[in-house]
Design an enzyme around this catalytic site. Structure first.
Site: not given
Ligand code: NAD
Length: 264
Positions: A200, A69-70, A18, A160, A97, A25, A167, A198
């Site tokens: 996402a 690709d998950v 991811g 959200y 992810i 993150i 989630k 980030t």
């Molecule tokens: P990010 O965009 O950097 O990471 C999300 C990742 O998901 C990306 O690398 C993207 O390529 C990957 N992804 C999406 N579809 C995919 C698929 N089909 N196959 C493989 N990979 C896939 O953003 P982030 O904020 O670092 O997100 C990482 C995790 O943290 C996510 O689960 C997100 O919900 C969670 N999260 C984020 C926050 C926030 O505020 N940023 C808060 C809590 C939880």
């Protein structure tokens, strides 16, 4: 904050799934895990991300960097086959992810389409189960699996929407996996991060207001950082947390503890 030199993960091999850029993150978790002695395999969603991921893999001295690709079982199987051929076994997996249609992360939850619901649940929740299932033959005694979640799973957070539902499924999946895999001494936990800027997260409607509200009201009165989450991840990936499984652990400066009227 950079952590003091440590060997918490020395001799351990793990998958980091991811990373999309240096704000991810998962990138900071990978950085801290590598600094703690882990050998890494990075996986990323699509071939077109390769030019971005290869320099990151080099920077982190990751020994493997693979597309996965998950949403595709064959891709997950191929990843595990490649990891098995290179390493034989795995000590940890970081699943960071999530995906939902941007236009369904604004307005009310009635904006959600059937297709959008399935997509968000598949990529953001089922994929953790699918990855775990495929990795099972490779997981060592004492292996640790973590996923990333958010408070919107159990509280209504504006915009959200479907991601909150996904989630909730992800957190429940974490508990069921922990129950099933605990007897094999494999631990499964979810880290619930506060809002972080980030790629996402920027897809969520009103995200800047979410950040501002968090900074104003969270007990620590500051934003959660990637480093905050990575620090907790090191604990969950290492034997320091050997007695902990099935948890949803908050790293949000205490924001989850607040009632409707924030404490003064
Ligand atoms: P990010 O965009 O950097 O990471 C999300 C990742 O998901 C990306 O690398 C993207 O390529 C990957 N992804 C999406 N579809 C995919 C698929 N089909 N196959 C493989 N990979 C896939 O953003 P982030 O904020 O670092 O997100 C990482 C995790 O943290 C996510 O689960 C997100 O919900 C969670 N999260 C984020 C926050 C926030 O505020 N940023 C808060 C809590 C939880």
């Amino acid at each position: 904050m950079s952590l003091p030199q440590n060997t918490l993960l020395s001799g351990k091999r793990g998958l980091i799934m991811g990373i999309t850029n240096e704000r991810s993150i998962a990138y900071e978790i990978a950085k801290q895990a590598a600094a703690a002695g882990a050998e890494l395999c990075l996986t990323y969603a699509h071939e077109k991300l390769a030019p971005r991921l290869e320099p990151i893999a080099k920077e982190l001295s990751a020994s493997l960097c693979l597309t996965c690709d998950v949403s595709d079982d064959a891709a997950i199987e191929k990843t595990m086959a490649d990891v098995k051929a290179a390493w034989g076994n795995i000590d940890f997996i970081v699943h960071a992810i999530a995906f939902a249609h941007k236009d369904e992360l604004r307005g009310g939850i009635t904006n959600t389409t059937r297709e959008g619901f399935h997509l968000a649940m598949d990529v953001s929740a089922y994929s953790f189960l699918a990855v775990t299932k495929a990795a099972l033959p490779l997981l060592n005694d004492g292996a640790s699996l973590i996923t990333l979640t958010y408070l919107g799973s159990n509280k209504v957070v504006p915009n959200y929407n479907i991601m909150g539902v996904a989630k909730a499924a992800l957190e429940s999946t974490t508990r069921y996996l922990a129950a099933e895999l605990g007897p094999r001494n494999i631990r499964v936990n979810a880290l619930s991060a506060g809002p972080i800027n980030t790629l996402a997260a920027r897809g969520i409607g009103g995200f800047n207001e979410m950040l501002a509200h968090h900074e104003r009201t969270a007990p620590l009165r500051r934003l959660t950082t990637q480093e905050d989450v990575a620090g907790a991840a090191l604990y969950f990936l290492s034997p320091l947390s050997q007695g902990v499984t099935g948890e949803v652990h908050y790293i949000d400066g205490g924001a989850n503890t607040l009632g409707p009227t924030p404490a003064l």
